[in-house]
Design a protein around this motif. Structure first.
Motif, PDB file in Angstrom:
ATOM      1  N   LEU A 239       0.836  -1.228  -0.184  1.00 33.41           N
ATOM      2  CA  LEU A 239      -0.152   0.131   0.076  1.00 33.41           C
ATOM      3  C   LEU A 239       0.764   1.315  -0.094  1.00 33.41           C
ATOM      4  O   LEU A 239       1.934   1.107   0.653  1.00 33.41           O
ATOM      5  N   SER A 240       0.260   2.372  -0.879  1.00 30.37           N
ATOM      6  CA  SER A 240       0.956   3.642  -0.699  1.00 30.37           C
ATOM      7  C   SER A 240       0.009   4.864  -0.297  1.00 30.37           C
ATOM      8  O   SER A 240      -0.891   4.669  -0.476  1.00 30.37           O
TER       9      SER A 240
ATOM     10  N   GLY B 128       0.444   6.848  10.241  1.00 31.14           N
ATOM     11  CA  GLY B 128       0.197   5.701  10.513  1.00 31.14           C
ATOM     12  C   GLY B 128      -0.730   4.936   9.603  1.00 31.14           C
ATOM     13  O   GLY B 128      -1.393   5.533   8.685  1.00 31.14           O
ATOM     14  N   TRP B 129      -0.766   3.860   9.486  1.00 29.58           N
ATOM     15  CA  TRP B 129      -1.658   2.693   8.801  1.00 29.58           C
ATOM     16  C   TRP B 129      -2.767   2.205   9.732  1.00 29.58           C
ATOM     17  O   TRP B 129      -2.483   1.765  10.832  1.00 29.58           O
ATOM     18  N   TYR B 130      -4.127   2.472   9.562  1.00 31.67           N
ATOM     19  CA  TYR B 130      -5.289   1.893  10.210  1.00 31.67           C
ATOM     20  C   TYR B 130      -6.132   0.951   9.300  1.00 31.67           C
ATOM     21  O   TYR B 130      -6.046   0.832   8.143  1.00 31.67           O
TER      22      TYR B 130
ATOM     23  N   THR C   4       5.308  -4.359   7.286  1.00 30.51           N
ATOM     24  CA  THR C   4       6.262  -3.381   7.487  1.00 30.51           C
ATOM     25  C   THR C   4       6.056  -2.042   6.916  1.00 30.51           C
ATOM     26  O   THR C   4       5.737  -1.940   5.757  1.00 30.51           O
ATOM     27  N   ILE C   5       6.139  -0.884   7.807  1.00 33.75           N
ATOM     28  CA  ILE C   5       5.860   0.302   7.502  1.00 33.75           C
ATOM     29  C   ILE C   5       7.077   1.171   7.105  1.00 33.75           C
ATOM     30  O   ILE C   5       8.102   0.766   7.793  1.00 33.75           O
ATOM     31  N   SER C   6       6.983   1.937   6.044  1.00 32.82           N
ATOM     32  CA  SER C   6       8.263   2.679   5.832  1.00 32.82           C
ATOM     33  C   SER C   6       7.738   4.112   5.153  1.00 32.82           C
ATOM     34  O   SER C   6       6.624   4.191   4.846  1.00 32.82           O
ATOM     35  N   ARG C   7       8.866   4.950   4.970  1.00 33.62           N
ATOM     36  CA  ARG C   7       8.293   6.214   4.276  1.00 33.62           C
ATOM     37  C   ARG C   7       9.561   6.730   3.538  1.00 33.62           C
ATOM     38  O   ARG C   7      10.559   6.558   3.866  1.00 33.62           O
ATOM     39  N   ASP C   8       9.107   7.728   2.544  1.00 29.11           N
ATOM     40  CA  ASP C   8       9.940   8.387   1.782  1.00 29.11           C
ATOM     41  C   ASP C   8       9.641   9.910   1.903  1.00 29.11           C
ATOM     42  O   ASP C   8       8.860  10.192   1.211  1.00 29.11           O
ATOM     43  N   ASN C   9      10.308  10.642   2.543  1.00 29.67           N
ATOM     44  CA  ASN C   9       9.924  11.913   2.805  1.00 29.67           C
ATOM     45  C   ASN C   9      10.197  12.884   1.721  1.00 29.67           C
ATOM     46  O   ASN C   9       9.719  14.016   1.633  1.00 29.67           O
TER      47      ASN C   9
ATOM     48  N   LYS D  39       9.421  12.075  -1.364  1.00 28.47           N
ATOM     49  CA  LYS D  39       8.268  11.616  -2.279  1.00 28.47           C
ATOM     50  C   LYS D  39       6.989  12.055  -1.234  1.00 28.47           C
ATOM     51  O   LYS D  39       5.816  11.966  -1.706  1.00 28.47           O
ATOM     52  N   ASN D  40       6.896  12.477  -0.056  1.00 30.08           N
ATOM     53  CA  ASN D  40       5.959  12.617   0.784  1.00 30.08           C
ATOM     54  C   ASN D  40       4.988  11.327   0.796  1.00 30.08           C
ATOM     55  O   ASN D  40       3.694  11.651   0.726  1.00 30.08           O
ATOM     56  N   THR D  41       5.482  10.321   0.985  1.00 33.24           N
ATOM     57  CA  THR D  41       4.815   9.064   0.773  1.00 33.24           C
ATOM     58  C   THR D  41       4.938   8.030   1.807  1.00 33.24           C
ATOM     59  O   THR D  41       6.111   7.986   2.079  1.00 33.24           O
ATOM     60  N   VAL D  42       4.142   7.434   2.133  1.00 31.02           N
ATOM     61  CA  VAL D  42       4.169   6.339   3.355  1.00 31.02           C
ATOM     62  C   VAL D  42       3.724   4.766   2.858  1.00 31.02           C
ATOM     63  O   VAL D  42       2.806   5.083   1.989  1.00 31.02           O
ATOM     64  N   TYR D  43       4.258   3.988   3.107  1.00 33.17           N
ATOM     65  CA  TYR D  43       4.155   2.539   2.391  1.00 33.17           C
ATOM     66  C   TYR D  43       3.715   1.550   3.646  1.00 33.17           C
ATOM     67  O   TYR D  43       4.263   1.807   4.824  1.00 33.17           O
TER      68      TYR D  43
END
Length: 114
Positions: free
Chosen positions: A20-21, A35-37, A69-74, A76-80
């Motif tokens: 998910l993005s 966060g992801w809910y 696994t949660i991750s982010r690319d600041n 790209k303003n995106t969380v995965y």
């Protein structure tokens, strides 16, 4: 105008994977924990995973530890959210949330079924 736009949901067989993005705009993404809910039919919305603003600290619900696994690319303003070894009980609408400002995305459906 704040927007959190999720993508990547779909139908997958048990044991499969999805990524998910969540693309954010209108917020100062690098300073916001994310966060992801998820919310399954008839159940309350629950926190699945959380990541600190810098990406150093993460937290997971017990039910997904070792699989998600949660991750982010600041940049790209995106969380995965990488989801592996999916189970039927992971079926839900998954929502992205910015803890800065308390903003929510519109959700993306994940269905795990054979």
């Amino acid at each position: 105008q704040v927007q959190l736009v999720e993508s990547g949901g779909g139908l997958v067989q048990p044991g499969g994977s999805l990524r998910l993005s969540c693309a954010a705009s209108g917020i100062i993404f690098p300073i916001s924990a994310m966060g992801w809910y998820r919310q399954a039919p008839g159940k309350e919305r629950e926190l699945v995973a959380r990541i600190s603003s810098g990406g150093v600290s993460t937290n997971y619900a017990d039910s997904v530890k070792g699989r998600f696994t949660i991750s982010r690319d600041n940049a790209k303003n995106t969380v995965y959210l990488q989801m592996n070894s999916l189970k039927p009980e992971d079926t839900a609408v998954y929502y992205c949330r910015s803890f800065w400002g308390g903003y929510w995305g519109q959700g993306t459906q994940v269905t795990v079924s054979s």
